[in-house]
Enzyme design. Structure first.
Site, PDB file in Angstrom:
ATOM      1  N   ARG A  99       8.464  87.263 -91.847  1.00 31.11           N
ATOM      2  CA  ARG A  99       8.064  86.271 -92.850  1.00 31.11           C
ATOM      3  C   ARG A  99       8.577  86.650 -94.239  1.00 31.11           C
ATOM      4  O   ARG A  99       8.840  85.784 -95.070  1.00 31.11           O
ATOM      5  CB  ARG A  99       6.541  86.097 -92.810  1.00 31.11           C
ATOM      6  CG  ARG A  99       5.766  87.323 -93.179  1.00 31.11           C
ATOM      7  CD  ARG A  99       4.308  87.258 -92.710  1.00 31.11           C
ATOM      8  NE  ARG A  99       4.168  87.457 -91.256  1.00 31.11           N
ATOM      9  CZ  ARG A  99       3.012  87.435 -90.608  1.00 31.11           C
ATOM     10  NH1 ARG A  99       1.885  87.197 -91.253  1.00 31.11           N
ATOM     11  NH2 ARG A  99       2.969  87.625 -89.305  1.00 31.11           N
ATOM     12  N   LYS A 136       5.511 100.371 -84.365  1.00 28.81           N
ATOM     13  CA  LYS A 136       5.086  99.795 -83.082  1.00 28.81           C
ATOM     14  C   LYS A 136       4.904 100.906 -82.048  1.00 28.81           C
ATOM     15  O   LYS A 136       5.551 101.946 -82.142  1.00 28.81           O
ATOM     16  CB  LYS A 136       6.163  98.831 -82.567  1.00 28.81           C
ATOM     17  CG  LYS A 136       6.290  97.535 -83.335  1.00 28.81           C
ATOM     18  CD  LYS A 136       7.370  96.664 -82.711  1.00 28.81           C
ATOM     19  CE  LYS A 136       7.534  95.350 -83.476  1.00 28.81           C
ATOM     20  NZ  LYS A 136       6.351  94.469 -83.413  1.00 28.81           N
TER      21      LYS A 136
HETATM   22  N1  BES Z   1       9.066  90.743 -84.133  1.00 33.35           N
HETATM   23  C1  BES Z   1       7.664  90.765 -84.079  1.00 33.35           C
HETATM   24  C2  BES Z   1       7.051  89.677 -83.208  1.00 33.35           C
HETATM   25  C3  BES Z   1       7.392  89.714 -81.734  1.00 33.35           C
HETATM   26  C4  BES Z   1       6.502  90.254 -80.828  1.00 33.35           C
HETATM   27  C5  BES Z   1       8.541  89.136 -81.259  1.00 33.35           C
HETATM   28  C6  BES Z   1       6.795  90.255 -79.490  1.00 33.35           C
HETATM   29  C7  BES Z   1       8.835  89.141 -79.903  1.00 33.35           C
HETATM   30  C8  BES Z   1       7.957  89.682 -79.020  1.00 33.35           C
HETATM   31  C9  BES Z   1       7.087  90.612 -85.492  1.00 33.35           C
HETATM   32  O1  BES Z   1       7.873  91.119 -86.507  1.00 33.35           O
HETATM   33  C10 BES Z   1       5.797  91.340 -85.518  1.00 33.35           C
HETATM   34  O2  BES Z   1       5.814  92.518 -85.365  1.00 33.35           O
HETATM   35  N2  BES Z   1       4.699  90.619 -85.711  1.00 33.35           N
HETATM   36  C11 BES Z   1       3.410  91.210 -85.746  1.00 33.35           C
HETATM   37  C12 BES Z   1       2.663  90.611 -86.902  1.00 33.35           C
HETATM   38  C13 BES Z   1       1.382  91.320 -87.214  1.00 33.35           C
HETATM   39  C14 BES Z   1       1.663  92.715 -87.760  1.00 33.35           C
HETATM   40  C15 BES Z   1       0.621  90.507 -88.222  1.00 33.35           C
HETATM   41  C16 BES Z   1       2.727  90.895 -84.432  1.00 33.35           C
HETATM   42  O3  BES Z   1       2.915  89.812 -83.894  1.00 33.35           O
HETATM   43  O4  BES Z   1       2.029  91.779 -83.925  1.00 33.35           O
HETATM   44 MN    MN Z   2       7.509  93.179 -86.825  1.00 33.10          MN
END
Ligand code: BES
Ligand code: MN
Ligand code: ZN
Length: 496
Positions: A348, A274
């Protein structure tokens, strides 16, 4: 940190200084009996000068005249008495708690003229006070800038004709508040302190309340074939855990209701790392698991007449020489294979194995999973509703209703074969992302591949578990979202 307020109930009280809180409905008379804390005339005069109209959650706040027994008076408006709903009592309690200031004794005169105040209303008011008074300040070594003492205790006496019954109702409400506060504490806790092992130890503590708790370690999970969960964990030096909490308060033969939580104690994204900005918020990526442990605490503490299972998938998602890569293919406990496209779609993977395990072992009446699963649900619904996905209309409707009741609101989003197709993979049975569009939905479709025909709902709480706007009953970063909601769901539909 829940121990700032010490709440009791009484039919009357003798006020000697401190804060007197009175309630007033818009269509009712001004407060009358306040056990001599203040005269009705003094309140009426202050209300007149301040043009206080008792609109919902409006506040009249004044220093009591010299001859009054109270030092300060706060009148909380209730709006029109005919519009009052259960949640308003939480809000009123929260509003009152926000006005305590430097007072160390508070007397709340709950029985407003023209308003029927039940024992449940009184208990909800007290619960609202406790939730609002919550502060996560254990890592602050100095006083706040407002000079408030850190460990100051405040004695609150709630005065109502229904005091005896209110006390009983409050015992239940207190169990739910404690569950919500446990969830908040865990979400607020920094990630260096709270790893999977430490989180699992928190689950183990529920044994004190009569729950049965098993902790599965890496070896146990390898034996079960949980390759999806383990793939996420392999980049962290802190090993994963799966916590299995059972509360057996129902009939011996009754199928349990089951709750499964995403417990990513920190989500860096892994190799698909990230951006730096805001990454600290990913300490809250265990908000789903926090809600499940909070709920199990609530059910056990109030001895709910239900069989319930809580499962927490506890891992850390880190980049490392041993971390999983985009392109890896892992085999889940279900036997289905998954191509990793993005290591940041890790929740997931954890839930796929946890849901499958839950279904196989417990054959539950239904499964509800909670997860801070996607940024996409924030784009769709913001911070006011959690996303609800379900294969069962009854379960879904019950959840929506509990959401309105507790004001932990849900909004249903669709599942469909056309969306499911988007996660088919060239090389494996499925891939772990579905592309740019409908990100919250394709994540839900992924989970659905691990639940068979069991009634199931997925709550995407990425927008509601943390960093959500302040309300009357929550001003902290971690809201505790889901505990009151699911306790209400169980209480209203699945007990007895
Ligand atoms: N933990 C994150 C989602 C999240 C984002 C929670 C902001 C709280 C606040 C999750 O694991 C994630 O990174 N999801 C990705 C999925 C994508 C790579 C398909 C996302 O939402 O960008
Ligand atoms: Mn994630
Ligand atoms: Zn995550």
């Amino acid at each position: 940190m829940s121990d700032k307020l010490e709440v009791g109930f009484a039919r009357s009280v003798s006020v000697k200084g401190g804060l007197a809180v009175l309630l007033q409905a818009k269509d009712g008379d001004g407060p009358s009996s306040a056990d001599g804390a203040i005269t009705a005339g003094a309140v009426a005069r202050a209300a007149g000068i301040a043009e206080f109209k008792a609109k919902s959650m409006g506040v009249l706040d004044f220093i009591a005249p010299e001859d009054a027994a109270a030092d300060r008076v706060v009148v909380v408006g209730l709006g029109a008495s005919s519009d009052l709903v259960a949640y308003d009592w939480f809000r009123a309690g929260g509003t009152a708690a926000s006005k305590i200031g430097s007072s160390s004794a508070v007397a709340v005169f709950l029985d407003a003229p023209g308003v029927e105040v039940s024992a449940a209303n009184a208990a909800d008011f007290a619960a609202g006070m406790l939730l609002r008074a919550y502060k996560f300040d254990k890592y602050k070594t100095k006083r706040d800038k407002d000079g408030e003492e850190k460990d100051k205790k405040v004695k609150v006496t709630i005065v109502t004709a229904a005091a005896a019954d209110a006390k009983k109702a409050f015992a239940d409400a207190q169990a739910v508040v404690a569950g919500a506060i446990l969830a908040r504490d865990l979400v607020n806790e920094p990630p260096n302190v709270l790893g999977p092992v430490e989180f699992a130890a928190k689950a183990k503590e529920l044994e004190k309340l009569g729950a049965e708790v098993e902790i599965l370690d890496e070896k146990d999970m390898r034996k079960l074939g949980m390759g999806a969960l383990l793939g996420v964990a392999q980049g962290s030096s802190r090993p994963p855990r799966l916590a299995v909490i059972q509360w057996k308060g129902g009939k011996a033969k009754a199928k349990p209701v089951a709750f499964v939580g995403k417990g990513v104690v920190f989500d860096t994204g892994g190799i698909s790392i990230k951006p730096a900005g805001g990454m600290e918020d990913m300490k809250g990526d265990m908000g789903g698991a926090a809600a499940v442990i909070g709920l199990m605490h609530a059910l056990a503490a109030r001895k709910a007449k239900v069989n319930a299972v809580g499962i927490l998938g506890l891992v850390e998602n880190m980049p490392d020489g041993n971390a999983q890569r985009p392109g890896d293919i892992v085999t889940s406990m279900s036997g289905q294979t998954i191509e990793i496209i993005n290591t940041d779609a890790e929740g997931r993977l954890v839930l796929g194995d946890a849901l499958w395990y839950c279904n196989e072992r417990f054959n539950p009446a239904f499964m509800i999973n909670l997860a801070t699963l996607t940024g996409a649900v924030l784009v769709a619904l913001g911070t006011q509703h959690a996303g609800l996905f379900s294969n069962d209309d009854t379960l879904s409707d019950n959840l929506l209703k509990a959401g309105l009741h507790t004001q932990e609101k849900l909004w249903r989003l669709p599942l469909a074969p056309e969306y499911d197709k988007l996660i088919d993979s060239k090389f494996a049975d499925m891939k772990n992302t579905g592309g740019r569009n409908a990100g919250a939905i394709t994540a839900a479709q992924f989970l659905q591949r691990f639940v068979k025909d069991t009634p199931w709902a997925h709550l995407d709480v990425a927008g509601t578990a943390m960093a959500s706007p302040a309300t009357e009953i929550s001003t902290t970063w971690a809201s505790g979202f889901g505990v009151r909601l699911l306790d209400e769901l169980v209480r209203a539909n699945y007990e007895g």
